[in-house]
Design an enzyme around this catalytic site. Structure first.
Site, PDB file in Angstrom:
ATOM      1  N   SER A  67      14.382  -6.730  -7.027  1.00  0.00           N
ATOM      2  CA  SER A  67      13.912  -7.661  -8.058  1.00  0.00           C
ATOM      3  C   SER A  67      14.696  -7.424  -9.340  1.00  0.00           C
ATOM      4  CB  SER A  67      12.423  -7.432  -8.318  1.00  0.00           C
ATOM      5  OG  SER A  67      11.988  -8.125  -9.468  1.00  0.00           O
ATOM      6  N   TYR A 100       5.299  -1.512 -10.072  1.00  0.00           N
ATOM      7  CA  TYR A 100       6.128  -2.413  -9.266  1.00  0.00           C
ATOM      8  C   TYR A 100       7.595  -2.327  -9.683  1.00  0.00           C
ATOM      9  CZ  TYR A 100       8.104  -6.800  -7.523  1.00  0.00           C
ATOM     10  OH  TYR A 100       8.905  -7.735  -6.922  1.00  0.00           O
TER      11      TYR A 100
END
Length: 266
Positions: free
Chosen positions: A147, A160
């Site tokens: 990401s 995360y």
């Protein structure tokens, strides 16, 4: 090593295939590459429906492995079942979970499940399959879905973004270790994707498809597959996301964290 990763009439394993990016990647492999797809996720009904869709629409083979990748025994079973009677040529490790909110309110068991899914299962499966490719001298490929959050400290997604930072660093390092043996590793680092994961985290109330850096799952899958078959070692899709990744290299991390906190604050 061949310049291109050939997926036609070969098996590609896709984790997190029951929805979102994983589902669209499986569809794209069958539709655009003519590849066979081995689908991995927790929801049997979703997997079986997708497998039937791919067989009937595109004439490829499709099979399912129901597994929870937060469970070490399931991770081992995925590799064992995938390689029984099949020559797996490519692996897409897409499964992941997130949490949007204050880090101090993240339940410890939820963090452990995130770590096991986002990091431990990805390292274990990439190790097993890379070794499988090397031992059989097949010029296979791995795609690790990371990401843009890997490049920037993301308040309210602290755990995360930390897991994705690990995967990006690990994947790029692994790529250098195995490339001489004919195996490619691609790290794919998208920004926001309009998927079920966004809905479950509650972030869909804040970010919508078409917003800054947001992509549809179908558009994102097209970028990912293009990078994968071209054996790129790092791919960030979209001009806005590429600009964010560049900013992460040029601007102070503390400044970026402050600006991100203002945007992500619940």
């Amino acid at each position: 090593m061949n310049r291109m990763l050939e997926l036609r009439a070969r098996w590609t394993l896709v984790t997190g295939a029951s929805s979102g990016l994983g589902q669209e990647l499986a569809r794209s492999i069958a539709r655009d590459q003519g590849g066979h797809v081995l689908l991995v996720a927790r929801r049997r009904d979703k997997l079986e429906a997708l497998a039937e869709e791919l067989r009937s629409r595109h004439g490829v083979q499709a099979a399912c492995i129901v597994a929870d990748l937060s469970r070490p025994e399931d991770v081992e079973r995925v590799y064992t079942e995938a390689t029984q009677g099949r020559d797996v040529h490519a692996v897409i490790l897409n499964a992941g979970v997130t949490y949007w909110g204050e880090a101090l309110k993240l339940d410890w068991s939820a963090f452990q499940a995130m770590l096991d899914t986002n990091v431990t299962s990805m390292v274990r499966l990439s190790t097993l399959f890379a070794r499988h490719f090397v031992e059989r001298r097949t010029e296979g490929g791995l795609l690790l879905v990371s990401s843009v959050a890997a490049f920037i400290p993301v308040p309210y997604q602290a755990a995360y973004s930390g897991t994705k930072a690990f995967i990006t660093s690990y994947g790029q390092a692994l790529a250098q270790e195995v490339r001489a043996q004919g195996v490619s590793v691609t790290v794919f680092a998208p920004g926001g994707i309009a998927t079920e994961l966004l809905e479950k985290s509650g972030m869909s109330n804040r970010f919508k498809a078409g917003d800054l850096g947001m992509m549809s799952a179908e558009e994102c899958a097209a970028h990912a597959l293009r990078a994968f078959v071209h054996r790129k070692e790092l791919s960030v899709p979209g001009l806005i996301n590429q600009t964010l990744a560049l900013a992460a290299r040029l601007l102070p991390r503390g400044f970026l964290a402050q600006r991100t906190a203002a945007m992500y604050r619940p």
